[in-house]
Write a protein that holds these residues in place. Sequence first.
Motif, PDB file in Angstrom:
ATOM      1  N   ARG A  74       0.830  -1.205   0.000  1.00  0.00           N
ATOM      2  CA  ARG A  74       0.000   0.000   0.000  1.00  0.00           C
ATOM      3  C   ARG A  74       0.867   1.259   0.000  1.00  0.00           C
ATOM      4  O   ARG A  74       1.785   1.394   0.791  1.00  0.00           O
ATOM      5  N   GLY A  75       0.546   2.184  -0.909  1.00  0.00           N
ATOM      6  CA  GLY A  75       1.272   3.434  -1.004  1.00  0.00           C
ATOM      7  C   GLY A  75       2.445   3.384  -1.969  1.00  0.00           C
ATOM      8  O   GLY A  75       3.020   4.409  -2.295  1.00  0.00           O
ATOM      9  N   ALA A  76       2.791   2.192  -2.445  1.00  0.00           N
ATOM     10  CA  ALA A  76       3.879   2.069  -3.426  1.00  0.00           C
ATOM     11  C   ALA A  76       3.324   2.370  -4.813  1.00  0.00           C
ATOM     12  O   ALA A  76       2.113   2.339  -5.046  1.00  0.00           O
ATOM     13  N   PHE A  77       4.211   2.657  -5.735  1.00  0.00           N
ATOM     14  CA  PHE A  77       3.813   2.999  -7.095  1.00  0.00           C
ATOM     15  C   PHE A  77       4.788   2.364  -8.069  1.00  0.00           C
ATOM     16  O   PHE A  77       5.907   2.006  -7.694  1.00  0.00           O
ATOM     17  N   PHE A  78       4.369   2.246  -9.309  1.00  0.00           N
ATOM     18  CA  PHE A  78       5.258   1.787 -10.373  1.00  0.00           C
ATOM     19  C   PHE A  78       4.723   2.269 -11.708  1.00  0.00           C
ATOM     20  O   PHE A  78       3.558   2.609 -11.839  1.00  0.00           O
ATOM     21  N   GLY A  79       5.635   2.352 -12.688  1.00  0.00           N
ATOM     22  CA  GLY A  79       5.255   2.759 -14.031  1.00  0.00           C
ATOM     23  C   GLY A  79       5.174   4.264 -14.227  1.00  0.00           C
ATOM     24  O   GLY A  79       4.617   4.733 -15.221  1.00  0.00           O
ATOM     25  N   GLU A  80       5.777   5.037 -13.300  1.00  0.00           N
ATOM     26  CA  GLU A  80       5.628   6.495 -13.383  1.00  0.00           C
ATOM     27  C   GLU A  80       6.243   7.090 -14.642  1.00  0.00           C
ATOM     28  O   GLU A  80       5.756   8.090 -15.162  1.00  0.00           O
ATOM     29  N   MET A  81       7.295   6.480 -15.167  1.00  0.00           N
ATOM     30  CA  MET A  81       7.887   7.015 -16.395  1.00  0.00           C
ATOM     31  C   MET A  81       7.034   6.663 -17.617  1.00  0.00           C
ATOM     32  O   MET A  81       7.108   7.333 -18.646  1.00  0.00           O
TER      33      MET A  81
END
Length: 146
Positions: A74-81
Motif C-alpha cells: 500500500r502506497g507504493a507505485f510503479f510505471g511512473e515514467m
Amino acid sequence: MDEVTVGRAALERTPLFAGLDRGHLEDVLRVGHRVSFDAGQAIVERGDAGDAMYIILSGAAEVDVGGRFHRLERGAFFGEMAVLAGKPREATVTAVEPLEALRIPADEFQVFLSTNPEIAVGMLKSLVERLREVQDRLDTWIGGVW
C-alpha cells in the motif's frame, strides 16, 4: 487513510511529481481510475506497452526485474515514467494478494497536462533536478567534470 491521502503520499515520493503542491497532486489523482487484481494476476508484464502508472491502494504485488524480486505494498507505485515515455515495460508486476490500485493512463494524463501547463512545468522542473542529481553522481563516480 483514504485513497486520496494514500495516492497523494505516493506521488509526493515520486521524483516526477516532487515539485507539485498538494492541490496539483490531487488533480493528478483525479485522472486515475480504480482497478482490481486477484492474487496471481499479472498487472503488467515485461515488454508490454508502458501505457499507465499505478499506485497501490491496498494489497501487495511482486516486481520481477530480470529474476530480481521485490515486494510493493500500500502506497507504493510503479510505471511512473510510462505516463510520459510510453516505452515497453522493463518488469513484470504480479498481485500476490487481492490488490486495489489507482491506474493513471498515459493518454489521459498527457491530455490533462496539455490543459494544465503549470503542472507540466512543475514536473519538468522536477525532472531537471533529478537529472542534475544523476549527473553529479556520475561526475563523482567518473572522477570529475568533463
